[in-house]
Design a protein around this motif. Structure first.
Motif, PDB file in Angstrom:
ATOM      1  N   HIS A  22      32.643  22.806 -61.179  1.00  0.00           N
ATOM      2  CA  HIS A  22      32.170  21.427 -61.100  1.00  0.00           C
ATOM      3  C   HIS A  22      31.806  20.898 -62.488  1.00  0.00           C
ATOM      4  CE1 HIS A  22      30.217  17.881 -59.324  1.00  0.00           C
ATOM      5  NE2 HIS A  22      29.285  18.053 -60.246  1.00  0.00           N
ATOM      6  N   ILE A  23      31.109  21.729 -63.268  1.00  0.00           N
ATOM      7  CA  ILE A  23      30.718  21.295 -64.616  1.00  0.00           C
ATOM      8  C   ILE A  23      31.954  21.146 -65.497  1.00  0.00           C
ATOM      9  CG2 ILE A  23      29.332  21.852 -66.642  1.00  0.00           C
ATOM     10  CD1 ILE A  23      27.461  23.408 -64.812  1.00  0.00           C
ATOM     11  N   THR A  41      19.313  17.237 -62.052  1.00  0.00           N
ATOM     12  CA  THR A  41      20.251  16.406 -61.293  1.00  0.00           C
ATOM     13  C   THR A  41      21.389  17.237 -60.724  1.00  0.00           C
ATOM     14  OG1 THR A  41      19.741  14.484 -62.665  1.00  0.00           O
ATOM     15  CG2 THR A  41      21.824  14.438 -61.450  1.00  0.00           C
ATOM     16  N   LEU A  42      21.923  18.148 -61.546  1.00  0.00           N
ATOM     17  CA  LEU A  42      23.037  18.988 -61.089  1.00  0.00           C
ATOM     18  C   LEU A  42      22.597  19.948 -59.992  1.00  0.00           C
ATOM     19  CD1 LEU A  42      24.775  19.765 -64.503  1.00  0.00           C
ATOM     20  CD2 LEU A  42      25.647  18.318 -62.655  1.00  0.00           C
ATOM     21  N   CYS A  43      21.378  20.476 -60.103  1.00  0.00           N
ATOM     22  CA  CYS A  43      20.870  21.363 -59.050  1.00  0.00           C
ATOM     23  C   CYS A  43      20.803  20.629 -57.713  1.00  0.00           C
ATOM     24  CB  CYS A  43      19.485  21.904 -59.424  1.00  0.00           C
ATOM     25  SG  CYS A  43      19.490  23.172 -60.699  1.00  0.00           S
ATOM     26  N   ALA A  44      20.297  19.403 -57.751  1.00  0.00           N
ATOM     27  CA  ALA A  44      20.187  18.619 -56.514  1.00  0.00           C
ATOM     28  C   ALA A  44      21.568  18.270 -55.975  1.00  0.00           C
ATOM     29  CB  ALA A  44      19.383  17.349 -56.778  1.00  0.00           C
ATOM     30  N   ARG A  45      22.472  17.895 -56.853  1.00  0.00           N
ATOM     31  CA  ARG A  45      23.813  17.501 -56.429  1.00  0.00           C
ATOM     32  C   ARG A  45      24.591  18.671 -55.830  1.00  0.00           C
ATOM     33  NH1 ARG A  45      27.380  14.766 -60.993  1.00  0.00           N
ATOM     34  NH2 ARG A  45      25.599  13.318 -60.879  1.00  0.00           N
ATOM     35  N   LEU A  46      24.454  19.852 -56.421  1.00  0.00           N
ATOM     36  CA  LEU A  46      25.223  21.016 -55.990  1.00  0.00           C
ATOM     37  C   LEU A  46      24.470  21.912 -55.017  1.00  0.00           C
ATOM     38  CD1 LEU A  46      26.732  21.940 -59.476  1.00  0.00           C
ATOM     39  CD2 LEU A  46      27.822  20.669 -57.635  1.00  0.00           C
ATOM     40  N   GLU A  47      23.186  21.588 -54.811  1.00  0.00           N
ATOM     41  CA  GLU A  47      22.339  22.349 -53.873  1.00  0.00           C
ATOM     42  C   GLU A  47      22.267  23.821 -54.275  1.00  0.00           C
ATOM     43  OE1 GLU A  47      23.911  21.581 -49.977  1.00  0.00           O
ATOM     44  OE2 GLU A  47      22.998  19.594 -49.881  1.00  0.00           O
ATOM     45  N   VAL A  48      21.953  24.037 -55.542  1.00  0.00           N
ATOM     46  CA  VAL A  48      21.773  25.399 -56.046  1.00  0.00           C
ATOM     47  C   VAL A  48      20.461  25.469 -56.809  1.00  0.00           C
ATOM     48  CG1 VAL A  48      24.244  25.888 -56.207  1.00  0.00           C
ATOM     49  CG2 VAL A  48      23.047  24.902 -58.173  1.00  0.00           C
ATOM     50  N   SER A  49      20.010  26.688 -57.034  1.00  0.00           N
ATOM     51  CA  SER A  49      18.758  26.876 -57.764  1.00  0.00           C
ATOM     52  C   SER A  49      18.976  26.727 -59.270  1.00  0.00           C
ATOM     53  CB  SER A  49      18.189  28.267 -57.482  1.00  0.00           C
ATOM     54  OG  SER A  49      18.999  29.249 -58.095  1.00  0.00           O
ATOM     55  N   PRO A  51      18.215  28.912 -61.691  1.00  0.00           N
ATOM     56  CA  PRO A  51      18.833  30.085 -62.328  1.00  0.00           C
ATOM     57  C   PRO A  51      20.348  30.130 -62.154  1.00  0.00           C
ATOM     58  CG  PRO A  51      16.834  30.734 -61.183  1.00  0.00           C
ATOM     59  CD  PRO A  51      17.100  29.323 -60.790  1.00  0.00           C
ATOM     60  N   THR A  52      20.840  29.739 -60.974  1.00  0.00           N
ATOM     61  CA  THR A  52      22.279  29.758 -60.747  1.00  0.00           C
ATOM     62  C   THR A  52      22.975  28.742 -61.643  1.00  0.00           C
ATOM     63  OG1 THR A  52      22.099  30.512 -58.456  1.00  0.00           O
ATOM     64  CG2 THR A  52      24.102  29.326 -59.051  1.00  0.00           C
ATOM     65  N   LEU A  53      22.420  27.546 -61.718  1.00  0.00           N
ATOM     66  CA  LEU A  53      23.017  26.521 -62.557  1.00  0.00           C
ATOM     67  C   LEU A  53      22.957  26.926 -64.023  1.00  0.00           C
ATOM     68  CD1 LEU A  53      24.171  23.563 -62.587  1.00  0.00           C
ATOM     69  CD2 LEU A  53      21.893  22.914 -63.348  1.00  0.00           C
ATOM     70  N   ARG A  54      21.801  27.445 -64.434  1.00  0.00           N
ATOM     71  CA  ARG A  54      21.627  27.791 -65.847  1.00  0.00           C
ATOM     72  C   ARG A  54      22.587  28.895 -66.271  1.00  0.00           C
ATOM     73  NH1 ARG A  54      15.659  27.622 -67.666  1.00  0.00           N
ATOM     74  NH2 ARG A  54      16.176  25.421 -67.387  1.00  0.00           N
ATOM     75  N   ALA A  55      22.884  29.831 -65.362  1.00  0.00           N
ATOM     76  CA  ALA A  55      23.838  30.903 -65.684  1.00  0.00           C
ATOM     77  C   ALA A  55      25.213  30.318 -65.996  1.00  0.00           C
ATOM     78  CB  ALA A  55      23.934  31.887 -64.522  1.00  0.00           C
ATOM     79  N   ALA A  56      25.632  29.329 -65.203  1.00  0.00           N
ATOM     80  CA  ALA A  56      26.931  28.693 -65.449  1.00  0.00           C
ATOM     81  C   ALA A  56      26.903  27.887 -66.748  1.00  0.00           C
ATOM     82  CB  ALA A  56      27.300  27.799 -64.266  1.00  0.00           C
ATOM     83  N   VAL A  57      25.815  27.171 -66.978  1.00  0.00           N
ATOM     84  CA  VAL A  57      25.706  26.374 -68.192  1.00  0.00           C
ATOM     85  C   VAL A  57      25.688  27.274 -69.426  1.00  0.00           C
ATOM     86  CG1 VAL A  57      24.170  24.865 -69.517  1.00  0.00           C
ATOM     87  CG2 VAL A  57      24.580  24.403 -67.086  1.00  0.00           C
ATOM     88  N   ASP A  58      24.942  28.382 -69.354  1.00  0.00           N
ATOM     89  CA  ASP A  58      24.883  29.314 -70.482  1.00  0.00           C
ATOM     90  C   ASP A  58      26.277  29.822 -70.841  1.00  0.00           C
ATOM     91  OD1 ASP A  58      22.156  29.049 -70.643  1.00  0.00           O
ATOM     92  OD2 ASP A  58      21.696  30.933 -69.616  1.00  0.00           O
ATOM     93  N   GLU A  59      27.064  30.110 -69.819  1.00  0.00           N
ATOM     94  CA  GLU A  59      28.423  30.611 -70.047  1.00  0.00           C
ATOM     95  C   GLU A  59      29.266  29.559 -70.778  1.00  0.00           C
ATOM     96  OE1 GLU A  59      32.353  31.811 -67.400  1.00  0.00           O
ATOM     97  OE2 GLU A  59      30.353  31.920 -66.489  1.00  0.00           O
ATOM     98  N   LEU A  60      29.126  28.299 -70.366  1.00  0.00           N
ATOM     99  CA  LEU A  60      29.928  27.231 -70.977  1.00  0.00           C
ATOM    100  C   LEU A  60      29.435  26.890 -72.381  1.00  0.00           C
ATOM    101  CD1 LEU A  60      30.368  24.983 -67.820  1.00  0.00           C
ATOM    102  CD2 LEU A  60      32.044  26.507 -68.866  1.00  0.00           C
ATOM    103  N   VAL A  61      28.146  27.048 -72.627  1.00  0.00           N
ATOM    104  CA  VAL A  61      27.624  26.863 -73.983  1.00  0.00           C
ATOM    105  C   VAL A  61      28.173  27.957 -74.901  1.00  0.00           C
ATOM    106  CG1 VAL A  61      25.541  26.942 -75.417  1.00  0.00           C
ATOM    107  CG2 VAL A  61      25.534  25.624 -73.282  1.00  0.00           C
ATOM    108  N   ALA A  62      28.139  29.204 -74.403  1.00  0.00           N
ATOM    109  CA  ALA A  62      28.649  30.329 -75.197  1.00  0.00           C
ATOM    110  C   ALA A  62      30.140  30.188 -75.468  1.00  0.00           C
ATOM    111  CB  ALA A  62      28.370  31.650 -74.480  1.00  0.00           C
TER     112      ALA A  62
END
Length: 284
Positions: A22-23, A41-49, A51-62
């Motif tokens: 999605h990101i 906003t993304l957590c609410a939109r995707l209905e995830v916690s 930590p789950t969102l941050r793990a995906a974001v961290d991967e894309l930042v890296a």
């Protein structure tokens, strides 16, 4: 049990993949520098916690696709500089990498070759070489650190100006009668030191690509040994492989400009380059 609390629970990996996809869609629909919605906003939109969102974001930042700016949010990262390698039967032709390339000289001196460089250049360890360190920039942003070792007897009077502007190999040909023909190059992953990180404007231990190249002239004599460090978040290599017979052979015309990682060579005189890599090169 909440799958977000146990990231190895069944379905957790798939959930992270869906968040990442999605990101990625957001990133691909916008331009470099555009903001993306906040984590909340993304957590609410995707209905995830978180930590789950941050793990995906961290991967894309890296991976160099997203940039976090403290207090401001997340933004689409600048486009990566892409170098395409094209495989042909007897030559490796090199489309020019994107962006406007320039150099900033960090060090320029004449020293003894030493055992390791002397062995590579097939000269005595006591023989003189020109050592050059320069920062390579794309559109003004730091992209790579290059360390050049050139046989001093081949380039009497080599100036700093020749190393800061234009094509180095064009200068060698026109001013020193040195015609490079072949470059054997290895590419492998590494990380940057603190000093390298400061020059490249990235965090310490950030991923990078290490290029090692030995360039020879038309007589097979080693001219130059180079090792270069390219930012892993802004630079990638794409190989175009011919897997079947071509309908019609086409001759490659002369190319100009700097080809990051791999030298442009003496294309005007139909010089060719050979590339040898350790490890995989990304293919489309």
């Amino acid at each position: 049990m909440n799958t977000d609390a146990n990231r190895d629970a069944p379905g957790a990996v798939l959930k992270r993949e869906r968040v990442r996809d999605h990101i990625l869609e957001l990133i691909e629909s916008q331009r470099p520098g555009d903001p993306i919605p906040s984590e909340r906003t993304l957590c609410a939109r995707l209905e995830v916690s978180r930590p789950t969102l941050r793990a995906a974001v961290d991967e894309l930042v890296a991976a160099g696709l997203l940039v976090r700016e403290h207090g401001r949010g997340m933004f689409v990262a600048p486009e990566k500089i892409t170098q395409e390698l094209v495989s042909q039967e007897q030559a490796l032709t090199l489309p020019q990498a994107a962006g406007t390339w320039s150099s900033r000289l960090l060090e320029f001196t004449t020293i003894q070759a030493g055992a390791r460089v002397g062995r590579k250049l097939r000269i005595s360890p006591a023989a003189q070489i020109v050592y050059v360190a320069r920062l390579r920039l794309v559109d003004g942003a730091p992209m790579a650190i290059e360390h050049l070792h050139i046989r001093a007897d081949l380039v009497p009077g080599l100036s700093a100006q020749e190393l800061e502007s234009g094509d180095l190999y064009a200068h060698l040909r026109e001013h020193h009668d040195v015609h490079v023909r072949e470059a054997v190059q290895a590419i492998e992953p590494t990380v940057v030191t603190r000093a390298e990180a400061e020059l490249l404007d990235v965090p310490e231990l950030s991923p990078a690509l290490l290029f090692e190249r030995l360039t020879s002239d038309t007589s097979g004599r080693p001219v130059e040994y180079v090792h270069s460090l390219y930012r892993g978040d802004r630079y990638r290599i794409v190989s175009r492989l011919t897997l079947g017979p071509a309908a019609a052979a086409t001759a490659a015309g002369p190319l100009s400009g700097h080809h990051p990682g791999i030298p442009p060579g003496d294309f005007a005189h139909r010089d060719t380059l050979a590339s040898s890599t350790r490890g995989d090169v990304q293919t489309p």
